[in-house]
Motif scaffolding. Structure first.
Motif, PDB file in Angstrom:
ATOM      1  N   ILE A   1       0.842  -1.193   0.000  1.00  0.00           N
ATOM      2  CA  ILE A   1       0.000   0.000   0.000  1.00  0.00           C
ATOM      3  C   ILE A   1       0.877   1.243   0.000  1.00  0.00           C
ATOM      4  CG2 ILE A   1      -1.782   1.278   1.242  1.00  0.00           C
ATOM      5  CD1 ILE A   1      -2.526  -1.452   2.576  1.00  0.00           C
ATOM      6  N   SER A   2       0.631   2.147  -0.946  1.00  0.00           N
ATOM      7  CA  SER A   2       1.331   3.431  -0.999  1.00  0.00           C
ATOM      8  C   SER A   2       0.303   4.549  -1.074  1.00  0.00           C
ATOM      9  CB  SER A   2       2.262   3.502  -2.212  1.00  0.00           C
ATOM     10  OG  SER A   2       3.333   2.595  -2.087  1.00  0.00           O
ATOM     11  N   VAL A   3       0.696   5.719  -0.578  1.00  0.00           N
ATOM     12  CA  VAL A   3      -0.196   6.888  -0.580  1.00  0.00           C
ATOM     13  C   VAL A   3       0.440   8.002  -1.392  1.00  0.00           C
ATOM     14  CG1 VAL A   3      -1.368   8.612   0.843  1.00  0.00           C
ATOM     15  CG2 VAL A   3      -1.112   6.258   1.684  1.00  0.00           C
ATOM     16  N   LEU A   4      -0.344   8.597  -2.289  1.00  0.00           N
ATOM     17  CA  LEU A   4       0.102   9.718  -3.104  1.00  0.00           C
ATOM     18  C   LEU A   4      -0.709  10.954  -2.729  1.00  0.00           C
ATOM     19  CD1 LEU A   4       1.704  10.954  -5.458  1.00  0.00           C
ATOM     20  CD2 LEU A   4      -0.068  10.098  -7.013  1.00  0.00           C
ATOM     21  N   ALA A   5      -0.022  11.959  -2.178  1.00  0.00           N
ATOM     22  CA  ALA A   5      -0.686  13.216  -1.835  1.00  0.00           C
ATOM     23  C   ALA A   5      -0.884  14.037  -3.106  1.00  0.00           C
ATOM     24  CB  ALA A   5       0.147  13.989  -0.822  1.00  0.00           C
ATOM     25  N   LEU A   6      -2.114  14.490  -3.320  1.00  0.00           N
ATOM     26  CA  LEU A   6      -2.450  15.213  -4.542  1.00  0.00           C
ATOM     27  C   LEU A   6      -2.321  16.717  -4.349  1.00  0.00           C
ATOM     28  CD1 LEU A   6      -5.675  13.302  -5.676  1.00  0.00           C
ATOM     29  CD2 LEU A   6      -3.329  12.959  -6.475  1.00  0.00           C
ATOM     30  N   GLU A   7      -1.885  17.379  -5.396  1.00  0.00           N
ATOM     31  CA  GLU A   7      -1.929  18.839  -5.424  1.00  0.00           C
ATOM     32  C   GLU A   7      -3.362  19.272  -5.732  1.00  0.00           C
ATOM     33  OE1 GLU A   7       0.794  20.067  -8.384  1.00  0.00           O
ATOM     34  OE2 GLU A   7       2.581  19.407  -7.287  1.00  0.00           O
ATOM     35  N   ARG A   8      -3.685  20.491  -5.360  1.00  0.00           N
ATOM     36  CA  ARG A   8      -5.030  21.000  -5.617  1.00  0.00           C
ATOM     37  C   ARG A   8      -5.137  21.404  -7.089  1.00  0.00           C
ATOM     38  NH1 ARG A   8      -9.121  22.678  -2.412  1.00  0.00           N
ATOM     39  NH2 ARG A   8      -7.803  22.427  -0.555  1.00  0.00           N
ATOM     40  N   ARG A   9      -5.863  20.605  -7.871  1.00  0.00           N
ATOM     41  CA  ARG A   9      -6.051  20.866  -9.304  1.00  0.00           C
ATOM     42  C   ARG A   9      -7.507  20.603  -9.666  1.00  0.00           C
ATOM     43  NH1 ARG A   9      -2.183  16.947 -12.317  1.00  0.00           N
ATOM     44  NH2 ARG A   9      -2.663  18.258 -14.119  1.00  0.00           N
ATOM     45  N   GLY A  10      -7.941  21.181 -10.777  1.00  0.00           N
ATOM     46  CA  GLY A  10      -9.297  20.958 -11.254  1.00  0.00           C
ATOM     47  C   GLY A  10      -9.480  19.554 -11.803  1.00  0.00           C
ATOM     48  N   PHE A  11     -10.743  19.185 -12.054  1.00  0.00           N
ATOM     49  CA  PHE A  11     -11.056  17.836 -12.513  1.00  0.00           C
ATOM     50  C   PHE A  11     -10.400  17.534 -13.862  1.00  0.00           C
ATOM     51  CE2 PHE A  11     -13.685  14.983 -15.069  1.00  0.00           C
ATOM     52  CZ  PHE A  11     -13.766  13.866 -14.240  1.00  0.00           C
ATOM     53  N   LEU A  12     -10.608  18.402 -14.841  1.00  0.00           N
ATOM     54  CA  LEU A  12     -10.086  18.116 -16.180  1.00  0.00           C
ATOM     55  C   LEU A  12      -8.555  18.110 -16.231  1.00  0.00           C
ATOM     56  CD1 LEU A  12     -12.541  19.890 -18.655  1.00  0.00           C
ATOM     57  CD2 LEU A  12     -12.108  17.444 -18.377  1.00  0.00           C
ATOM     58  N   PRO A  13      -7.866  19.083 -15.627  1.00  0.00           N
ATOM     59  CA  PRO A  13      -6.394  18.997 -15.643  1.00  0.00           C
ATOM     60  C   PRO A  13      -5.864  17.714 -15.011  1.00  0.00           C
ATOM     61  CG  PRO A  13      -7.078  21.198 -15.005  1.00  0.00           C
ATOM     62  CD  PRO A  13      -8.322  20.363 -15.042  1.00  0.00           C
ATOM     63  N   ALA A  14      -6.484  17.293 -13.912  1.00  0.00           N
ATOM     64  CA  ALA A  14      -6.021  16.072 -13.252  1.00  0.00           C
ATOM     65  C   ALA A  14      -6.363  14.831 -14.081  1.00  0.00           C
ATOM     66  CB  ALA A  14      -6.647  15.960 -11.866  1.00  0.00           C
ATOM     67  N   LEU A  15      -7.477  14.884 -14.794  1.00  0.00           N
ATOM     68  CA  LEU A  15      -7.869  13.756 -15.638  1.00  0.00           C
ATOM     69  C   LEU A  15      -6.950  13.629 -16.853  1.00  0.00           C
ATOM     70  CD1 LEU A  15      -9.938  11.548 -16.519  1.00  0.00           C
ATOM     71  CD2 LEU A  15     -11.222  13.383 -17.646  1.00  0.00           C
ATOM     72  N   LEU A  16      -6.669  14.743 -17.503  1.00  0.00           N
ATOM     73  CA  LEU A  16      -5.875  14.714 -18.733  1.00  0.00           C
ATOM     74  C   LEU A  16      -4.385  14.603 -18.453  1.00  0.00           C
ATOM     75  CD1 LEU A  16      -7.824  17.480 -20.701  1.00  0.00           C
ATOM     76  CD2 LEU A  16      -8.068  14.995 -20.888  1.00  0.00           C
ATOM     77  N   ARG A  17      -3.935  15.142 -17.310  1.00  0.00           N
ATOM     78  CA  ARG A  17      -2.517  15.069 -16.947  1.00  0.00           C
ATOM     79  C   ARG A  17      -2.409  14.539 -15.519  1.00  0.00           C
ATOM     80  NH1 ARG A  17      -3.228  19.949 -19.186  1.00  0.00           N
ATOM     81  NH2 ARG A  17      -3.063  21.015 -17.173  1.00  0.00           N
TER      82      ARG A  17
END
Length: 309
Positions: free
Chosen positions: A36-52
């Protein structure tokens, strides 16, 4: 030897959301080898995070399964799932169509008027990290304090008076209490003054494993009514569970409906309905939703591992 299932949890920084994801991942790891690994996400919009979608952790090459909770994780969850061709699980009713996800684990009270789709599994409350009860002797008492929320107000005096009654009635057992981020300042101090026999632990000084470990030792747990997550954690531990009084702001709201159903089904006892001369009634069963959902994940997406249970 079966290679470990590579599970990646996406975190939006909210402990409650990460707790749900860890609860599922750890339950899976009890059924099959897993990393199990955890990845902390940066605050980004739905589409930017989906496409990149974000890059994986440096020591994590390719996920077999991606898990996340929180609306802010949806774009990255879908993007990583598609980039690495692996199933994704969202731990809530998502803001985009449920058919986009391989599996949605959604509390039952979030689906009132329509049937869920094939990718939706309804759960009793949010999943958590509390493991199934073991054979150890359970004799302690535990008090869990929430705080004001959109569904409940707060009355420190009423909570302290109720806890004092509970501790006096259970003076034959050791008692512990902890608060949460929402607990008004000074509540634990008031509790210590009123109940010298209770050991208090501010949440800032407890680690991630403190709550599951204390729940595993407790035979009786009292939770303020506002904290639905701690209520379900207590019900997952095998303890008898009572509700400490906090005023409702939304008598017909989602949280109130869920609590009332648990009371009607015999899982919870309200303080006002409790007889201090007798033990709290035991719930009809131990809620182990994390284990149930872990089996569903394996059966649906990793059937070769489901047989290793």
């Amino acid at each position: 030897m079966t290679p470990p299932l590579q599970i990646l949890i996406l975190s939006d920084g909210k402990p409650g959301h990460e707790n749900q994801s860890r609860g599922l991942a750890e339950a899976i790891s009890r059924l099959t080898p897993a990393r199990i690994s955890v990845l902390a996400l940066e605050r980004r919009g739905f589409l930017p995070a989906l496409l990149r979608p974000p890059a994986l952790p440096p020591d994590f090459h390719r996920p077999d399964l991606v898990i996340a909770a929180g609306h802010r994780t949806h774009g990255a969850l879908l993007g990583l799932s598609r980039r690495h061709d692996c199933p994704c699980v969202v731990m809530m009713k998502p803001t985009v169509p449920t058919c986009f996800f391989d599996l949605c684990l959604v509390p039952r009270h979030d689906y009132r008027s329509r049937l869920p789709g094939e990718s939706v599994v309804l759960t009793r409350g949010a999943l958590n990290r509390v493991p199934p009860p073991d054979e150890r002797l359970r004799r302690g008492g535990l008090v869990l304090l929430g705080g004001p929320s959109s569904s409940h107000g707060w009355d420190t005096e009423a909570v302290v008076d109720a806890v004092r009654t509970v501790v006096d009635a259970g003076s034959d057992r050791p008692w512990r209490a902890t608060d949460s981020r929402r607990t008004p300042e000074g509540t634990l101090d008031a509790l210590r003054e009123a109940c010298p026999a209770i050991a208090s632990y501010p949440h800032q000084g407890t680690g991630r494993d403190w709550m599951p470990e204390r729940l595993a030792e407790a035979s009786e747990v009292w939770v303020t009514e506002d904290s639905i997550s701690m209520i379900y954690e207590a019900l997952s531990s095998g303890a008898r569970v009572g509700l400490l009084p906090t005023p409702r702001l939304k008598a017909k709201g989602r949280v109130a409906r869920g609590i009332d159903q648990l009371v009607d089904d015999g899982y919870l006892t309200r303080f006002r309905d409790w007889n201090p001369m007798v033990d709290l009634p035991a719930p009809p069963e131990v809620l182990q939703e994390s284990a149930r959902c872990a089996r569903i994940v394996l059966e649906r997406h990793f059937p070769d591992r489901a047989s290793t249970e």
